[in-house]
Scaffold this motif. Structure first.
Motif, PDB file in Angstrom:
ATOM      1  N   GLN B 269      36.834   2.046 102.928  1.00 41.58           N
ATOM      2  CA  GLN B 269      37.399   1.588 104.191  1.00 41.58           C
ATOM      3  C   GLN B 269      36.951   0.144 104.448  1.00 41.58           C
ATOM      4  OE1 GLN B 269      39.164   3.693 106.608  1.00 41.58           O
ATOM      5  NE2 GLN B 269      39.443   4.806 104.686  1.00 41.58           N
ATOM      6  N   PRO B 270      37.708  -0.605 105.260  1.00 40.59           N
ATOM      7  CA  PRO B 270      37.289  -1.975 105.602  1.00 40.59           C
ATOM      8  C   PRO B 270      35.848  -2.024 106.138  1.00 40.59           C
ATOM      9  CG  PRO B 270      39.512  -1.609 106.363  1.00 40.59           C
ATOM     10  CD  PRO B 270      39.036  -0.294 105.819  1.00 40.59           C
ATOM     11  N   ASN B 271      35.473  -1.009 106.952  1.00 36.60           N
ATOM     12  CA  ASN B 271      34.116  -1.007 107.508  1.00 36.60           C
ATOM     13  C   ASN B 271      33.050  -0.981 106.422  1.00 36.60           C
ATOM     14  OD1 ASN B 271      35.048  -1.100 110.055  1.00 36.60           O
ATOM     15  ND2 ASN B 271      34.738   1.082 110.509  1.00 36.60           N
ATOM     16  N   HIS B 272      33.337  -0.268 105.313  1.00 38.43           N
ATOM     17  CA  HIS B 272      32.374  -0.246 104.215  1.00 38.43           C
ATOM     18  C   HIS B 272      32.175  -1.646 103.661  1.00 38.43           C
ATOM     19  CE1 HIS B 272      33.999   4.086 103.647  1.00 38.43           C
ATOM     20  NE2 HIS B 272      32.959   4.087 104.468  1.00 38.43           N
ATOM     21  N   ILE B 273      33.268  -2.371 103.519  1.00 35.03           N
ATOM     22  CA  ILE B 273      33.208  -3.729 102.967  1.00 35.03           C
ATOM     23  C   ILE B 273      32.438  -4.644 103.928  1.00 35.03           C
ATOM     24  CG2 ILE B 273      34.575  -5.609 102.029  1.00 35.03           C
ATOM     25  CD1 ILE B 273      35.077  -2.979 100.624  1.00 35.03           C
ATOM     26  N   THR B 274      32.715  -4.482 105.238  1.00 35.39           N
ATOM     27  CA  THR B 274      31.987  -5.274 106.229  1.00 35.39           C
ATOM     28  C   THR B 274      30.485  -5.059 106.075  1.00 35.39           C
ATOM     29  OG1 THR B 274      33.839  -4.967 107.753  1.00 35.39           O
ATOM     30  CG2 THR B 274      31.770  -5.733 108.706  1.00 35.39           C
ATOM     31  N   LEU B 275      30.120  -3.788 105.853  1.00 34.98           N
ATOM     32  CA  LEU B 275      28.701  -3.450 105.697  1.00 34.98           C
ATOM     33  C   LEU B 275      28.119  -4.136 104.466  1.00 34.98           C
ATOM     34  CD1 LEU B 275      26.503  -1.593 106.940  1.00 34.98           C
ATOM     35  CD2 LEU B 275      27.133   0.102 105.217  1.00 34.98           C
ATOM     36  N   VAL B 276      28.852  -4.089 103.354  1.00 26.75           N
ATOM     37  CA  VAL B 276      28.364  -4.725 102.120  1.00 26.75           C
ATOM     38  C   VAL B 276      28.175  -6.223 102.340  1.00 26.75           C
ATOM     39  CG1 VAL B 276      28.977  -5.324  99.748  1.00 26.75           C
ATOM     40  CG2 VAL B 276      29.365  -2.995 100.592  1.00 26.75           C
ATOM     41  N   SER B 277      29.177  -6.850 102.976  1.00 30.09           N
ATOM     42  CA  SER B 277      29.083  -8.291 103.226  1.00 30.09           C
ATOM     43  C   SER B 277      27.863  -8.590 104.102  1.00 30.09           C
ATOM     44  CB  SER B 277      30.368  -8.773 103.895  1.00 30.09           C
ATOM     45  OG  SER B 277      30.241 -10.106 104.296  1.00 30.09           O
ATOM     46  N   GLY B 278      27.636  -7.737 105.107  1.00 34.00           N
ATOM     47  CA  GLY B 278      26.480  -7.929 105.989  1.00 34.00           C
ATOM     48  C   GLY B 278      25.162  -7.805 105.231  1.00 34.00           C
ATOM     49  N   THR B 299      24.167 -15.823  96.873  1.00 31.71           N
ATOM     50  CA  THR B 299      24.412 -14.564  97.581  1.00 31.71           C
ATOM     51  C   THR B 299      25.210 -14.806  98.855  1.00 31.71           C
ATOM     52  OG1 THR B 299      22.278 -13.826  96.725  1.00 31.71           O
ATOM     53  CG2 THR B 299      23.287 -12.470  98.442  1.00 31.71           C
ATOM     54  N   ALA B 300      24.904 -15.899  99.554  1.00 34.83           N
ATOM     55  CA  ALA B 300      25.656 -16.218 100.782  1.00 34.83           C
ATOM     56  C   ALA B 300      27.132 -16.457 100.462  1.00 34.83           C
ATOM     57  CB  ALA B 300      25.054 -17.451 101.456  1.00 34.83           C
ATOM     58  N   GLN B 301      27.392 -17.167  99.369  1.00 33.48           N
ATOM     59  CA  GLN B 301      28.784 -17.434  98.991  1.00 33.48           C
ATOM     60  C   GLN B 301      29.493 -16.134  98.601  1.00 33.48           C
ATOM     61  OE1 GLN B 301      30.716 -19.848  99.440  1.00 33.48           O
ATOM     62  NE2 GLN B 301      32.459 -19.155  98.212  1.00 33.48           N
ATOM     63  N   LEU B 302      28.774 -15.265  97.909  1.00 31.97           N
ATOM     64  CA  LEU B 302      29.349 -13.962  97.567  1.00 31.97           C
ATOM     65  C   LEU B 302      29.693 -13.188  98.840  1.00 31.97           C
ATOM     66  CD1 LEU B 302      30.083 -11.976  95.314  1.00 31.97           C
ATOM     67  CD2 LEU B 302      27.742 -11.102  95.405  1.00 31.97           C
ATOM     68  N   ALA B 303      28.775 -13.214  99.813  1.00 32.12           N
ATOM     69  CA  ALA B 303      29.023 -12.537 101.091  1.00 32.12           C
ATOM     70  C   ALA B 303      30.269 -13.114 101.758  1.00 32.12           C
ATOM     71  CB  ALA B 303      27.812 -12.691 102.007  1.00 32.12           C
ATOM     72  N   SER B 304      30.438 -14.419 101.647  1.00 29.46           N
ATOM     73  CA  SER B 304      31.587 -15.084 102.258  1.00 29.46           C
ATOM     74  C   SER B 304      32.897 -14.599 101.629  1.00 29.46           C
ATOM     75  CB  SER B 304      31.420 -16.593 102.089  1.00 29.46           C
ATOM     76  OG  SER B 304      32.513 -17.288 102.623  1.00 29.46           O
ATOM     77  N   ILE B 305      32.873 -14.424 100.311  1.00 25.18           N
ATOM     78  CA  ILE B 305      34.067 -13.926  99.617  1.00 25.18           C
ATOM     79  C   ILE B 305      34.353 -12.475 100.030  1.00 25.18           C
ATOM     80  CG2 ILE B 305      34.953 -13.227  97.348  1.00 25.18           C
ATOM     81  CD1 ILE B 305      33.509 -15.766  96.244  1.00 25.18           C
ATOM     82  N   ILE B 306      33.292 -11.660 100.000  1.00 27.23           N
ATOM     83  CA  ILE B 306      33.459 -10.246 100.368  1.00 27.23           C
ATOM     84  C   ILE B 306      33.932 -10.126 101.819  1.00 27.23           C
ATOM     85  CG2 ILE B 306      32.279  -8.010 100.552  1.00 27.23           C
ATOM     86  CD1 ILE B 306      32.189  -8.799  97.759  1.00 27.23           C
ATOM     87  N   ASP B 307      33.510 -11.078 102.652  1.00 30.88           N
ATOM     88  CA  ASP B 307      33.899 -11.059 104.065  1.00 30.88           C
ATOM     89  C   ASP B 307      35.409 -11.148 104.227  1.00 30.88           C
ATOM     90  OD1 ASP B 307      33.372 -11.155 106.907  1.00 30.88           O
ATOM     91  OD2 ASP B 307      34.010 -13.236 106.815  1.00 30.88           O
ATOM     92  N   GLY B 308      36.089 -11.745 103.242  1.00 28.21           N
ATOM     93  CA  GLY B 308      37.545 -11.791 103.326  1.00 28.21           C
ATOM     94  C   GLY B 308      38.195 -10.468 102.964  1.00 28.21           C
ATOM     95  N   VAL B 309      37.476  -9.666 102.168  1.00 24.94           N
ATOM     96  CA  VAL B 309      38.086  -8.446 101.631  1.00 24.94           C
ATOM     97  C   VAL B 309      38.353  -7.413 102.720  1.00 24.94           C
ATOM     98  CG1 VAL B 309      37.765  -6.506 100.045  1.00 24.94           C
ATOM     99  CG2 VAL B 309      37.123  -8.817  99.332  1.00 24.94           C
TER     100      VAL B 309
END
Lengths: 446, 446
Positions: B269-278, B299-309
């Motif tokens: 779910q999108p919420n799972h992805i939000t959690l991973v990015s966080g 890691t911050a840049q990776l979080a930024s990419i995941i934040d779009g997912v």
């Protein structure tokens, strides 16, 4: 849609009490009675005004001009026989409203909440009907004796007049009318009756006079100069916002509202006040940084009070602008930030550098959250978020801006900016947790 | 309003290529073709669906059930003679749509942008009319040879069919119809013509078939299994948002979109992805604080990419929620703050405590400003603020979240978190100045 505004009467009771000008130009909180009526109409989207003038009409005309300065268009109608009664002034506008299927009608010497006009715009009179704005909250009506009463049966007006003994509501002096009103007034005049009420009575006898309940909306008829003082208090009492936090409601507004009342009659603009509040925040930050936390705290609280004045002044003088609000909220964030940085510099001397860094960072992180969540909530639901429903315990977190600046003052008075940073580094985040839960429930429950 | 969806055909070309299920259940980016049609209808507010099934209809029925899981209500109509043509399937729904003055009609094997349905809902067919959703951008139509062409004169359809030589537009397979369509189909069937186009041709001959230009909105008819791959690319190409900053547009989306495509067919779910990015942001903050700026930055840049997912996944699977967006933006602010605090702790060792304090404070103050101003702008104007109009120089300030996290990565790679804090303590405020000017002009120019 057009609105017809009657500003033709003499206002004898004002003259008897020594007021020299025409009554529609009587000043109240920085605007004349007539300007306030016109700006209230503008606030609900009506920019085309037919204005009937009579007694000292030229003075009114030269004061308002084309209406351009108020952002409206005024078409003047002169009623030479204004002395006959307000019905004759309405009838004088017959030609000017030719071709309108319906129009709003109101008086220059009444003050209305925009909600009254919104209620009237929400109903659509068809055929020969008229809707009379009716206030059913009789215990709340100011000067009931002088008011025009209406008796209602089956949703229709059966009788109207000042002397009615049996009545359910009061005519608040605002109407959504069709041109049939002009015929009715002409018919009444043929019988020697020249008031608007007598014209409405004709429509009522044909079953064509309907009531439009104005609900909780407020209004007042300014008949005597003494009424103006009551109207002033009424206007001021509606300045506080439902979005106020605890400190704003019970402390700041007690000072800001009288200050607004004082400043309303000057030429000061809301932007000037915003600037003053901002400069006070800079001063508070510097005082904290220089090691004067008591003065810093007091200055921050003063800035917080002044911060309420710009919005109040904008509302009471119809000067609110979308960009003004945007600018105000950006500046508020900077002011908050500067004060927190000032407190950190002031606390730096206590030597616990990393502790100061950590808590000022948490406080800076928390400061914009209250506003940010409210804005996101509004985007999600289309409605503003009202902190008043949060309960006392949450309100005591003082997480809104008024509350945060109050904490700044208190910890300043105790000469402990570090304690202030600790409190402000924790409470906004507790509020975030609470609001996430609350907003989720509100959004799901829509 | 109800919508009629036809899911009765055989989809022979899918079977020939080895696909075992009924074509409407063919999976694409985590949803079957039919589910996507139904959810697109829900997205424009239509929750009452009449669904015509035929070939392997029972499988479709047991897959979707009452529609409750999708948040809609499905009424099934079985067309035993689906083999005759899609017109016979539309006609089978005649009784189920009894009493509707008009309804939307579409096909299970087409994929539409919600804008197609919005255009069709904006027109109102009266009397015996039908509006045919028409695409005039012929150079853009996928598989023009297979498409149903329409010839138009005076705003009315003169001819319709696959074999037309002269035509101005293409029938995109979505209609706003009145019950007159059923009579036309019955008339066509009496002549042995069983396709929907032949029914529309009958209405066209009576001057009752009108075109509704779908403008820039996209759609595709998934006829062959090969078309599904084209449709997949089309859907993915519309995932990036017009509100993207420079880094999001040219870097992050290149990674996040393929990742979304990969994850769409899982149960994440999108919420799972939000959690991973966080969690990645927390990790980045800790890595900076512990003195590993290179890893922290990456890691911050990776979080930024995941934040779009999370947003992409929500859009492509119709899982967006108002509260989800609110939660996401609150968490983003916390993630930004944590990373900045981590950088400050990492820079602390360089010994210039007050400098670190000052710049991390300025960076924390600047971080939420981009979002805050956009939200305020939306409240003021009712429209989103699009950074794409700001020009390259301003975009290069990297003041949006994607840009700020990119700066975090760059300064991490250069092992200089203090430099990162200095940049992030300055650029967001330059952006604020620019946007105040820009937004004032935009608000005044409305």
């Amino acid at each position: 849609m057009k609105a017809l505004v009657i500003a033709a009467g003499e206002g004898r009771r004002f003259r008897e009490r020594g007021y020299k000008g025409p009554k529609p130009l009587y000043p109240l909180l920085g605007l004349s009675l007539l300007e306030r009526t016109l700006l209230t109409l503008r606030a609900v989207g009506i920019r085309d005004i037919v204005l009937v003038i009579g007694y000292r009409g030229e003075e009114i005309k030269s004061y308002l001009g084309s209406g351009e300065k108020l952002g409206i268009r005024i078409e003047y109608v002169i009623n030479e026989s204004w002395e006959l009664g307000n019905g004759s002034s309405v009838l004088a506008a017959r030609e000017a409203l030719e071709g309108e299927s319906s129009f709003l009608l109101t008086m220059a010497d009444h003050i209305f909440s925009p909600d009254v006009f919104k209620s009237l715009l929400a109903v659509r009179p068809r055929d020969r009907k008229i809707y009379v704005g009716a206030d059913f909250k009789l215990d709340r009506v100011f000067d009931l004796q002088e008011a025009t009463k209406i008796a209602i049966a089956d949703g229709k007006i059966k009788a109207i007049g000042k002397e009615l003994q049996e009545f359910q509501a009061v005519d608040c002096g605002a109407f959504h009318a069709t041109p049939a009103l002009f015929e009715a007034l002409a018919e009444a005049q043929a019988h020697g009756e020249y008031t608007l009420s007598e014209g409405i009575a004709v429509l009522a006898s044909q079953g064509c006079a309907l009531v439009c309940d104005i609900g909780e909306a407020w209004w007042i008829d300014v008949d005597h100069p003494g009424d103006a003082e009551v109207a002033r208090k009424l206007l001021l009492s509606h300045l506080p916002s439902r979005r106020d936090g605890l400190v704003a409601r019970y402390i700041n507004r007690k000072f800001s509202v009288p200050l607004t009342a004082l400043l309303a009659s000057t030429h000061l603009q809301p932007n000037h006040i915003t600037l003053v509040s901002g400069l006070l925040c800079v001063a508070a930050a510097l005082l904290f940084a220089w090691g004067y936390p008591i003065w810093g705290g007091l200055t921050a609280q003063l800035a917080s009070i002044i911060d309420g004045v710009d919005g109040e002044l904008a509302r009471v003088k119809f000067l609110a602008s979308s960009f003004g609000e945007l600018l105000d909220s950006v500046l508020d964030r900077y002011c908050d930030g500067l004060i927190l940085i000032g407190m950190a510099l002031g606390a730096w001397e206590e030597g616990r550098g990393l502790v100061v860094l950590l808590f000022v960072a948490l406080a800076l992180l928390g400061a914009p959250m209250s506003m940010l969540m409210k804005e996101k909530f509004r985007t999600a639901t289309g409605k503003p978020y009202l902190p008043e429903g949060e309960g006392l315990l949450v309100n005591l977190l003082l997480g809104n801006r008024d509350g945060r600046l109050f904490v700044v003052m208190l910890t300043g008075l105790f000469q402990s900016p570090l304690a202030g940073l600790v409190v402000l580094g924790i409470t906004p985040h507790l509020l975030v947790l609470f609001r996430l839960r609350k907003m989720r429930a509100l959004i799901a429950g829509r």
